[in-house]
Design a protein around this motif. Structure first.
Motif, PDB file in Angstrom:
ATOM      1  N   LEU A  41      18.159 -39.538 -14.046  1.00  0.00           N
ATOM      2  CA  LEU A  41      17.489 -40.693 -13.441  1.00  0.00           C
ATOM      3  C   LEU A  41      16.130 -40.958 -14.083  1.00  0.00           C
ATOM      4  O   LEU A  41      15.701 -42.104 -14.177  1.00  0.00           O
ATOM      5  CB  LEU A  41      17.328 -40.492 -11.935  1.00  0.00           C
ATOM      6  CG  LEU A  41      18.623 -40.521 -11.124  1.00  0.00           C
ATOM      7  CD1 LEU A  41      18.366 -40.071  -9.694  1.00  0.00           C
ATOM      8  CD2 LEU A  41      19.267 -41.888 -11.162  1.00  0.00           C
ATOM      9  N   GLU A  42      15.448 -39.916 -14.521  1.00  0.00           N
ATOM     10  CA  GLU A  42      14.155 -40.092 -15.191  1.00  0.00           C
ATOM     11  C   GLU A  42      14.320 -40.690 -16.582  1.00  0.00           C
ATOM     12  O   GLU A  42      13.496 -41.471 -17.029  1.00  0.00           O
ATOM     13  CB  GLU A  42      13.419 -38.747 -15.297  1.00  0.00           C
ATOM     14  CG  GLU A  42      12.872 -38.264 -13.978  1.00  0.00           C
ATOM     15  CD  GLU A  42      12.288 -36.862 -14.065  1.00  0.00           C
ATOM     16  OE1 GLU A  42      12.564 -36.132 -15.043  1.00  0.00           O
ATOM     17  OE2 GLU A  42      11.557 -36.489 -13.138  1.00  0.00           O
ATOM     18  N   PHE A 153      13.410 -41.598  -3.119  1.00  0.00           N
ATOM     19  CA  PHE A 153      13.316 -41.732  -4.569  1.00  0.00           C
ATOM     20  C   PHE A 153      12.619 -43.051  -4.876  1.00  0.00           C
ATOM     21  O   PHE A 153      12.999 -44.083  -4.333  1.00  0.00           O
ATOM     22  CB  PHE A 153      14.711 -41.757  -5.206  1.00  0.00           C
ATOM     23  CG  PHE A 153      15.501 -40.500  -4.980  1.00  0.00           C
ATOM     24  CD1 PHE A 153      15.569 -39.529  -5.961  1.00  0.00           C
ATOM     25  CD2 PHE A 153      16.183 -40.292  -3.791  1.00  0.00           C
ATOM     26  CE1 PHE A 153      16.301 -38.369  -5.764  1.00  0.00           C
ATOM     27  CE2 PHE A 153      16.915 -39.136  -3.578  1.00  0.00           C
ATOM     28  CZ  PHE A 153      16.974 -38.168  -4.565  1.00  0.00           C
ATOM     29  N   PHE A 155      11.716 -45.743  -7.852  1.00  0.00           N
ATOM     30  CA  PHE A 155      12.066 -46.176  -9.201  1.00  0.00           C
ATOM     31  C   PHE A 155      11.139 -47.320  -9.597  1.00  0.00           C
ATOM     32  O   PHE A 155      10.907 -48.231  -8.810  1.00  0.00           O
ATOM     33  CB  PHE A 155      13.520 -46.652  -9.252  1.00  0.00           C
ATOM     34  CG  PHE A 155      14.499 -45.557  -8.923  1.00  0.00           C
ATOM     35  CD1 PHE A 155      14.996 -44.734  -9.915  1.00  0.00           C
ATOM     36  CD2 PHE A 155      14.895 -45.340  -7.617  1.00  0.00           C
ATOM     37  CE1 PHE A 155      15.883 -43.713  -9.622  1.00  0.00           C
ATOM     38  CE2 PHE A 155      15.784 -44.320  -7.303  1.00  0.00           C
ATOM     39  CZ  PHE A 155      16.278 -43.508  -8.301  1.00  0.00           C
ATOM     40  N   LEU A 161      13.259 -43.259 -12.533  1.00  0.00           N
ATOM     41  CA  LEU A 161      12.733 -42.452 -11.442  1.00  0.00           C
ATOM     42  C   LEU A 161      11.310 -42.022 -11.770  1.00  0.00           C
ATOM     43  O   LEU A 161      11.054 -41.446 -12.821  1.00  0.00           O
ATOM     44  CB  LEU A 161      13.609 -41.209 -11.230  1.00  0.00           C
ATOM     45  CG  LEU A 161      13.158 -40.246 -10.145  1.00  0.00           C
ATOM     46  CD1 LEU A 161      13.252 -40.896  -8.766  1.00  0.00           C
ATOM     47  CD2 LEU A 161      13.980 -38.974 -10.184  1.00  0.00           C
ATOM     48  N   LYS A 164      10.102 -38.320  -6.562  1.00  0.00           N
ATOM     49  CA  LYS A 164      11.078 -37.896  -5.552  1.00  0.00           C
ATOM     50  C   LYS A 164      10.286 -37.210  -4.451  1.00  0.00           C
ATOM     51  O   LYS A 164       9.420 -36.384  -4.724  1.00  0.00           O
ATOM     52  CB  LYS A 164      12.099 -36.918  -6.125  1.00  0.00           C
ATOM     53  CG  LYS A 164      13.057 -36.410  -5.056  1.00  0.00           C
ATOM     54  CD  LYS A 164      14.058 -35.418  -5.587  1.00  0.00           C
ATOM     55  CE  LYS A 164      14.931 -34.936  -4.430  1.00  0.00           C
ATOM     56  NZ  LYS A 164      15.940 -33.995  -4.840  1.00  0.00           N
TER      57      LYS A 164
END
Length: 183
Positions: A41-42, A153, A155, A161, A164
């Protein structure tokens, strides 16, 4: 001769043990699946994933692609979760502060849609930038490696991302408002 045979046998056992030890990853050494999810996600974000679609409580089918260019918060929560209840009013304040910039997708672990609707109405929480959905089969939770509530989370506008949060968070502190202004 017996001593030499014993030495060879023990050396062989030690050698096999060392090779086994170096070539096997044990459960405690393995990278948890949730870390792999976070890394993905990062680096890639939410817009490249086709599996991230859901149905809102209004019956609309939505993919996270719909929110390109916005800051997206995914919040996994439930009406029966005390920290989630405590956290919710700060979400409303944050959404009011950034009505065109921030979208909250509230992914409920409740069993009944009416419970979620009544909860949001009790807080006068209906907002155009609040999207309500259910995760009865925990598919979204699995996709994000969620194992407790609340979990959030954040974004950025590119879908990557940037944060978190596990546990309760006050989303409307001056620091939090400044953070969202900087994104």
């Amino acid at each position: 001769m017996r001593v030499l045979g014993l030495i060879v046998f023990l050396s062989l056992c030690v050698g096999v043990g060392v090779v086994y030890w170096k070539t096997n990853t044990f459960q405690s050494q393995a990278v948890p699946e949730s870390y792999k999810v976070l890394d993905d996600l990062e680096k890639k974000g939410i817009y490249d994933r086709e599996d991230l679609s859901f149905q809102t409580l209004d019956g609309e089918q939505i993919n996270l692609h719909s929110f390109k260019g916005k800051i997206v918060i995914l919040s996994f929560w439930a009406t029966w979760c005390e920290p989630c209840v405590e956290e919710f009013p700060s979400f409303i304040k944050l959404l009011d502060e950034f009505p065109d910039k921030v979208v909250l997708i509230a992914i409920s672990h409740d069993y009944e849609e009416k419970d979620v609707i009544e909860f949001v109405n009790a807080f006068d929480g209906v907002r155009k930038n609040l999207v309500l959905t259910m995760d009865k089969k925990k598919m979204m939770s699995q996709a994000f490696g969620v194992d407790r509530l609340p979990e959030g989370f954040v974004f950025n506008h590119e879908g990557l991302l940037v944060k978190k949060i596990i546990g309760i968070q006050d989303w409307a502190t001056p620091e939090a408002i400044q953070y969202f202004k900087s994104l």
